[in-house]
Design a protein around this motif. Structure first.
Motif, PDB file in Angstrom:
ATOM      1  N   TYR A   1       9.305   2.193   4.410  1.00 30.75           N
ATOM      2  CA  TYR A   1       9.343   2.385   5.864  1.00 30.75           C
ATOM      3  C   TYR A   1      10.574   3.238   6.181  1.00 30.75           C
ATOM      4  O   TYR A   1      11.676   2.944   5.699  1.00 30.75           O
ATOM      5  CB  TYR A   1       9.518   1.049   6.599  1.00 30.75           C
ATOM      6  CG  TYR A   1       8.319   0.139   6.635  1.00 30.75           C
ATOM      7  CD1 TYR A   1       8.276  -1.012   5.857  1.00 30.75           C
ATOM      8  CD2 TYR A   1       7.239   0.411   7.472  1.00 30.75           C
ATOM      9  CE1 TYR A   1       7.187  -1.878   5.909  1.00 30.75           C
ATOM     10  CE2 TYR A   1       6.148  -0.451   7.526  1.00 30.75           C
ATOM     11  CZ  TYR A   1       6.135  -1.594   6.748  1.00 30.75           C
ATOM     12  OH  TYR A   1       5.068  -2.448   6.792  1.00 30.75           O
TER      13      TYR A   1
ATOM     14  N   GLU B   1       6.111  -3.091  14.893  1.00 30.31           N
ATOM     15  CA  GLU B   1       6.456  -2.236  13.748  1.00 30.31           C
ATOM     16  C   GLU B   1       7.035  -0.899  14.200  1.00 30.31           C
ATOM     17  O   GLU B   1       7.874  -0.311  13.520  1.00 30.31           O
ATOM     18  CB  GLU B   1       5.216  -2.009  12.892  1.00 30.31           C
ATOM     19  CG  GLU B   1       5.451  -1.197  11.650  1.00 30.31           C
ATOM     20  CD  GLU B   1       4.173  -0.947  10.889  1.00 30.31           C
ATOM     21  OE1 GLU B   1       3.511  -1.913  10.485  1.00 30.31           O
ATOM     22  OE2 GLU B   1       3.827   0.230  10.726  1.00 30.31           O
TER      23      GLU B   1
ATOM     24  N   GLU C   1      -4.691  -6.749   9.300  1.00 33.56           N
ATOM     25  CA  GLU C   1      -4.550  -6.390   7.885  1.00 33.56           C
ATOM     26  C   GLU C   1      -4.706  -7.622   7.008  1.00 33.56           C
ATOM     27  O   GLU C   1      -4.304  -8.724   7.385  1.00 33.56           O
ATOM     28  CB  GLU C   1      -3.156  -5.784   7.658  1.00 33.56           C
ATOM     29  CG  GLU C   1      -3.010  -4.416   8.304  1.00 33.56           C
ATOM     30  CD  GLU C   1      -1.641  -3.810   8.034  1.00 33.56           C
ATOM     31  OE1 GLU C   1      -0.708  -4.141   8.768  1.00 33.56           O
ATOM     32  OE2 GLU C   1      -1.540  -3.028   7.083  1.00 33.56           O
TER      33      GLU C   1
ATOM     34  N   CYS D   1       6.122   3.517   9.559  1.00 33.47           N
ATOM     35  CA  CYS D   1       5.322   3.596   8.331  1.00 33.47           C
ATOM     36  C   CYS D   1       4.720   4.985   8.178  1.00 33.47           C
ATOM     37  O   CYS D   1       4.135   5.518   9.129  1.00 33.47           O
ATOM     38  CB  CYS D   1       4.207   2.553   8.362  1.00 33.47           C
ATOM     39  SG  CYS D   1       3.248   2.532   6.835  1.00 33.47           S
TER      40      CYS D   1
ATOM     41  N   GLN E   1       0.856  -1.208   0.000  1.00 32.95           N
ATOM     42  CA  GLN E   1       0.000   0.000   0.000  1.00 32.95           C
ATOM     43  C   GLN E   1       0.881   1.244   0.000  1.00 32.95           C
ATOM     44  O   GLN E   1       0.730   2.132  -0.807  1.00 32.95           O
ATOM     45  CB  GLN E   1      -0.888  -0.022   1.238  1.00 32.95           C
ATOM     46  CG  GLN E   1      -1.698   1.256   1.460  1.00 32.95           C
ATOM     47  CD  GLN E   1      -2.256   1.338   2.877  1.00 32.95           C
ATOM     48  OE1 GLN E   1      -2.319   0.322   3.590  1.00 32.95           O
ATOM     49  NE2 GLN E   1      -2.650   2.510   3.294  1.00 32.95           N
ATOM     50  N   MET E   2       1.860   1.302   0.905  1.00 31.66           N
ATOM     51  CA  MET E   2       2.796   2.437   0.953  1.00 31.66           C
ATOM     52  C   MET E   2       4.069   2.075   0.192  1.00 31.66           C
ATOM     53  O   MET E   2       4.519   2.766  -0.672  1.00 31.66           O
ATOM     54  CB  MET E   2       3.171   2.808   2.383  1.00 31.66           C
ATOM     55  CG  MET E   2       2.135   3.581   3.151  1.00 31.66           C
ATOM     56  SD  MET E   2       1.577   5.046   2.271  1.00 31.66           S
ATOM     57  CE  MET E   2       2.892   6.169   2.575  1.00 31.66           C
ATOM     58  N   GLY E   3       4.735   0.983   0.583  1.00 31.61           N
ATOM     59  CA  GLY E   3       5.944   0.521  -0.099  1.00 31.61           C
ATOM     60  C   GLY E   3       7.219   1.162   0.406  1.00 31.61           C
ATOM     61  O   GLY E   3       8.245   1.139  -0.260  1.00 31.61           O
TER      62      GLY E   3
HETATM   63  N1  DAR Z   1       2.208  -3.500   4.529  1.00 35.61           N
HETATM   64  C1  DAR Z   1       2.743  -2.149   4.326  1.00 35.61           C
HETATM   65  C2  DAR Z   1       2.168  -1.163   5.371  1.00 35.61           C
HETATM   66  C3  DAR Z   1       0.787  -0.713   5.103  1.00 35.61           C
HETATM   67  C4  DAR Z   1       0.163   0.080   6.278  1.00 35.61           C
HETATM   68  N2  DAR Z   1       0.050  -0.789   7.488  1.00 35.61           N
HETATM   69  C5  DAR Z   1       0.952  -0.741   8.458  1.00 35.61           C
HETATM   70  N3  DAR Z   1       1.847   0.192   8.553  1.00 35.61           N
HETATM   71  N4  DAR Z   1       0.895  -1.690   9.393  1.00 35.61           N
HETATM   72  C6  DAR Z   1       2.412  -1.687   2.906  1.00 35.61           C
HETATM   73  O1  DAR Z   1       3.070  -0.738   2.448  1.00 35.61           O
HETATM   74  O2  DAR Z   1       1.490  -2.224   2.319  1.00 35.61           O
END
Ligand code: DAR
Length: 372
Positions: free
Chosen positions: A68, A236, A329, A283, A64-66
């Motif tokens: 950290y 995280e 998630e 994130c 979703q973000m890609g």
């Molecule tokens: N799986 C990562 C984070 C998405 C948002 N959720 C978090 N930070 N737990 C992604 O970029 O998809």
């Protein structure tokens, strides 16, 4: 993935890979906003740092973000990478300054789900904030020793909490050899009870980012005797502080969290904060308040009995809410079409604003659910 400190040709390979991801996975915000000219203008050392930040989004194209952050300063050091992603995620237009203020005052007001419907008295509610100490790298760049030193730094603070009449409890460590070690069966029981976090080694996004490295060293959870206040260590973010309880009184839930966060923060060195992005988190989705507030709502009509989250996700998006299953998630709806709803925005909104958005969104979805 090509190792960061490679030559220009491998940089072209990386840029081509990101370009292909942008086409195949338009939801990957890192790929969507990655700027090749900016990247090529960096010296090798900063290219290497940036590639570690975006490694998760390259190795996991469906991200979703890609990306950290790995150090609190990354958001400023690589702002041309992060700012467009952050504006996109938090829906902040380019002509609006990104600024974060904090206000928990509404947590003292009335905000009870029973006002929506008398049946909403045993709703599963959870609110948490992420926090990272300014003196440590963020989890993606922590060594095993960092993780052990961090956990050791928390123990005296937990000892103070244990003697607090409102937050007394115990610390359960996953670190082999710890005096507070929780046995595997008991740990699995706490995971099943949605109290402790799952084995991070099973999360490919966190693996690529280094956030799950050295598992389970330096990880654990403080939990109050009332089982409604928890502090995760080493997930995280370095800390995830949360309150969780069934009921309908959102304001009481927020107020208890606020009390717990203030009491715990007074026992620790300073948290990492950014001049414009608020509380710094691994994130970018969690910046600002670093707060995720959620509740589980039965929406069998809107989810076709839990079989299809698409329509409710679309309806919720217009309300500033995200919808996911009840197992975290990428999970499915629970029995009877129960889904987890939470405000998307965490930056550029106050803590009270998050709570109000959740309450108003729940009321609107409840109305839609019962309209037919
Ligand atoms: N799986 C990562 C984070 C998405 C948002 N959720 C978090 N930070 N737990 C992604 O970029 O998809």
């Amino acid at each position: 993935m090509v190792s960061p400190s490679a030559d220009v040709n491998s940089s072209d390979q990386i840029l081509n890979k990101i370009s292909a991801i942008r086409t195949a996975h338009p939801g990957n915000l890192m790929a969507r906003h990655f700027n090749a000219e900016y990247f090529n203008a960096l010296d090798q050392s900063r290219r290497d740092r940036l590639l570690e930040i975006v490694r998760t989004g390259i190795e996991n194209p469906d991200s979703q973000m890609g990306a950290y952050a790995r150090h609190a300063g990354d958001y400023e050091d690589f702002n041309p990478l992060f700012e467009p992603m952050i504006r996109d995620q938090h829906n902040i237009p380019h002509d609006r300054e990104i600024v974060q203020t904090h206000d928990w005052s509404a947590a003292t007001s009335t905000c009870n789900l029973e006002s929506i419907n008398a049946a909403l008295t045993e709703v599963s509610m959870r609110v948490r904030v992420g926090r990272n100490l300014a003196d440590f790298p963020l989890p993606g760049a922590m060594t095993k020793q960092h993780r052990l030193d961090f956990e050791a730094l928390m123990i005296p603070a937990f000892t103070v909490l244990q003697n607090d009449p409102l937050f007394g409890g115990q610390y359960l460590s996953l670190t082999p050899g710890s005096a507070h070690l929780i046995e595997e069966d008991a740990y699995q029981h706490r995971v099943a009870a949605h109290q402790m976090f799952k084995n991070m080694d099973n999360d490919p996004y966190l693996n690529s980012a280094g956030i799950s490295s050295d598992w389970p060293h330096g990880r654990g959870m403080y939990i109050s005797g009332q089982q409604d206040f928890m502090i995760w260590v080493g997930e995280e973010d370095q800390l995830r502080i949360m309150t969780i309880k069934p009921g309908g009184d959102l304001a009481a839930l927020f107020s208890r969290l606020h009390d717990g966060v203030r009491k715990f923060a007074d026992l620790l060195p300073p948290f990492a904060q950014s001049p414009c992005y608020g509380y710094v988190t691994s994130c970018p989705t969690n910046l600002g308040t670093a707060m995720r507030a959620s509740l589980h709502l039965p929406l069998p009509n809107l989810t076709q009995g839990g079989k299809d989250l698409g329509p409710v996700q679309e309806a919720a998006s217009g309300l500033g809410l995200a919808v996911r299953g009840v197992g975290g998630e990428h999970s499915d709806a629970g029995e009877g079409g129960v889904v987890d709803i939470s405000p998307r925005a965490r930056l550029g909104i106050t803590e009270s604003g998050v709570m109000q958005c959740l309450y108003d969104g729940a009321a609107a979805l409840w109305t839609l659910e019962n309209a037919g």
